[in-house]
Write a protein that holds these residues in place. Structure first.
Motif, mmCIF file in Angstrom:
data_model
loop_
_atom_site.group_PDB
_atom_site.id
_atom_site.type_symbol
_atom_site.label_atom_id
_atom_site.label_comp_id
_atom_site.label_asym_id
_atom_site.label_seq_id
_atom_site.Cartn_x
_atom_site.Cartn_y
_atom_site.Cartn_z
ATOM 1 N N PRO A 164 0.838 -1.207 0.000
ATOM 2 C CA PRO A 164 0.000 0.000 0.000
ATOM 3 C C PRO A 164 0.872 1.255 0.000
ATOM 4 O O PRO A 164 1.054 1.915 1.025
ATOM 5 C CB PRO A 164 -0.817 -0.138 1.290
ATOM 6 C CG PRO A 164 0.031 -0.986 2.184
ATOM 7 C CD PRO A 164 0.811 -1.903 1.300
ATOM 8 N N ASP A 165 1.417 1.594 -1.168
ATOM 9 C CA ASP A 165 2.410 2.657 -1.264
ATOM 10 C C ASP A 165 1.953 3.842 -2.102
ATOM 11 O O ASP A 165 2.763 4.681 -2.498
ATOM 12 C CB ASP A 165 3.730 2.096 -1.820
ATOM 13 C CG ASP A 165 3.541 1.374 -3.155
ATOM 14 O OD1 ASP A 165 2.400 1.343 -3.658
ATOM 15 O OD2 ASP A 165 4.529 0.839 -3.684
ATOM 16 N N THR A 166 0.664 3.906 -2.414
ATOM 17 C CA THR A 166 0.086 5.095 -3.046
ATOM 18 C C THR A 166 -1.163 5.470 -2.264
ATOM 19 O O THR A 166 -1.703 4.649 -1.508
ATOM 20 C CB THR A 166 -0.295 4.833 -4.517
ATOM 21 O OG1 THR A 166 -1.383 3.892 -4.563
ATOM 22 C CG2 THR A 166 0.884 4.292 -5.316
ATOM 23 N N GLY A 167 -1.621 6.705 -2.476
ATOM 24 C CA GLY A 167 -2.785 7.147 -1.719
ATOM 25 C C GLY A 167 -3.993 6.265 -1.901
ATOM 26 O O GLY A 167 -4.670 5.885 -0.943
ATOM 27 N N GLY A 168 -4.291 5.889 -3.155
ATOM 28 C CA GLY A 168 -5.451 5.045 -3.415
ATOM 29 C C GLY A 168 -5.324 3.669 -2.799
ATOM 30 O O GLY A 168 -6.285 3.135 -2.237
ATOM 31 N N LYS A 169 -4.131 3.083 -2.893
ATOM 32 C CA LYS A 169 -3.918 1.762 -2.293
ATOM 33 C C LYS A 169 -4.040 1.820 -0.775
ATOM 34 O O LYS A 169 -4.628 0.922 -0.156
ATOM 35 C CB LYS A 169 -2.535 1.221 -2.673
ATOM 36 C CG LYS A 169 -2.400 0.777 -4.114
ATOM 37 C CD LYS A 169 -1.002 0.207 -4.349
ATOM 38 C CE LYS A 169 -0.790 -0.253 -5.766
ATOM 39 N NZ LYS A 169 0.587 -0.775 -5.965
ATOM 40 N N ILE A 170 -3.489 2.848 -0.169
ATOM 41 C CA ILE A 170 -3.562 2.980 1.289
ATOM 42 C C ILE A 170 -5.015 3.085 1.732
ATOM 43 O O ILE A 170 -5.448 2.429 2.691
ATOM 44 C CB ILE A 170 -2.764 4.211 1.761
ATOM 45 C CG1 ILE A 170 -1.269 3.987 1.534
ATOM 46 C CG2 ILE A 170 -3.036 4.498 3.241
ATOM 47 C CD1 ILE A 170 -0.434 5.244 1.700
#
Length: 400
Positions: free
Chosen positions: A14-20
């Motif tokens: 989870p290393d992008t805003g959407g993934k987080i």
């Protein structure tokens, strides 16, 4: 509930805003509901998606042979799909084998609700199915492309941005009208979609933050240091750093020659690396396992975005750590922040530089803004609270 969650681009790490955002909401939903996670993404070494079977009822993941972002192969791939009526954010991922796999799954399983995470998977969602469908929008994608078009100076990139803007706007209207419910992450995005959707069909699910993971780390701050966090392979982040280094940093250096900036995020481009070779006060870290030490070291966090949509988790993460933040209004768009109370907002290079200088000179101001920021997210925006709201919306769609 039995939930089918469909996501392009993968979920972990989870290393992008959407993934987080998706990762934390999904983890919380899976504690109470049966979740099938269906995802398709660029194949890569050390794929950690199989570990998601520890959290979800079922996991179906399809690694795809996709071109490397910004490579010549991607340019060729884009050219092949240029005349499609669908935007590239859909055609890039929605391949025939993905469509076949999803149809095969739905022939053997039934679900209470299908969640289309972002606009990208919309090209394979079975819109004719009677199963209620919810589109979870993290941005107004057309707005992002419109802003690319507005700031672009390269004629070719400006033309591409215009073309993707028009196609993306049409796709958003088409698929969001087909959905039973549309979720946005801000009132700003809701108002944008309400220009062509019944507002009663739209629900705002705010951004959250892990307030236990992101906590203040006293004593770590380095004087005259700034920090920016974000995936550097996302074009709005790259544009933000170019803008800051070229237009804002020189003004700050006039009053604080010793100022430094750490840019923390994966995959900086060669173009950005070349720019910063001559600017020794700025350091690119590339991917890091834990951004907290970098946030803690900064005297202030900067968010000089000119392009974007949705909401920036980077701001909530910095606020949770009690950091003072300087942002453009675009950078903080959609977040429940108040200028001069828990953040500083500035939209011209002169004003942005003045806000940064003010913070660097005044430790009391930094502490006051940081403390107010921490209170805001701690009291209102933890992930369990956000996921609870998400669950209530899904149950409302089902009439429960």
């Amino acid at each position: 509930m039995k939930i089918l969650w469909v996501k392009a681009g993968g979920l972990v790490p989870p290393d992008t805003g959407g993934k987080i955002r998706s990762y934390n909401i999904l983890r919380e939903l899976a504690r109470e509901h049966s979740v099938t996670f269906f995802s398709f993404y660029a194949a890569h070494p050390s794929d950690s998606h199989p570990t998601l079977k520890n959290f979800f009822e079922r996991v179906v993941c399809l690694p795809l042979s996709l071109p490397v972002p910004k490579s010549r192969a991607e340019i060729v791939d884009y050219g092949i799909r240029l005349l499609s009526s669908q935007p590239y954010l859909i055609t890039k991922y929605c391949r025939s084998q993905v469509n076949d796999e999803l149809r095969a799954l739905l022939q053997h399983e039934t679900y209470d609700v299908i969640v289309c995470d972002f606009l990208s998977p919309a090209g394979i969602i079975p819109w004719q199915s009677r199963t209620p469908k919810v589109v979870f929008t993290h941005n107004v994608e057309a707005v992002i492309w419109r802003r690319h078009y507005e700031v672009a100076t390269n004629p070719l990139w400006k033309a591409i941005s215009w073309w993707e803007w028009r196609k993306t706007a049409a796709a958003e209207k088409r698929y969001l009208r087909l959905a039973d419910r549309v979720l946005t992450v801000s009132d700003t995005d809701r108002d944008s979609f309400a220009t062509f959707l019944d507002p009663r069909k739209i629900t705002v699910i705010p951004t959250g933050v892990d307030v236990d993971y992101f906590q203040p780390l006293p004593g770590a701050e380095i004087p005259d240091s700034l920090v920016f966090t974000g995936s550097m392979d996302w074009l709005p982040n790259e544009d933000a750093i170019f803008y800051f280094v070229e237009a804002i940093l020189p003004l700050i250096k006039q009053q604080h020659p010793s100022v430094s900036l750490e840019v923390v995020g994966r995959n900086p481009s060669r173009k950005l690396e070349a720019l910063l070779e001559a600017e020794k006060s700025v350091r690119l870290t590339g991917w890091v396992e834990d951004i907290r030490p970098f946030l803690a070291r900064g005297s202030a966090c900067i968010v000089p975005l000119r392009i974007g949509g949705g909401t920036r988790l980077k701001i909530f993460e910095a606020m949770a750590m009690g950091k003072a933040v300087v942002s453009t209004t675009v950078g903080a768009e959609g977040l429940p922040v108040q200028n001069a109370e828990n953040i500083l907002l500035a939209d011209t290079p002169k004003d942005f530089a003045a806000s940064v200088v003010s913070l660097l000179r005044n430790s009391d101001q930094r502490r006051r803004l940081g403390a107010a920021a921490r209170r805001l997210v701690q009291e209102n925006y933890s992930w369990p609270k956000i996921a609870e709201s998400f669950s209530r919306v899904l149950q409302d769609v089902l009439g429960r």
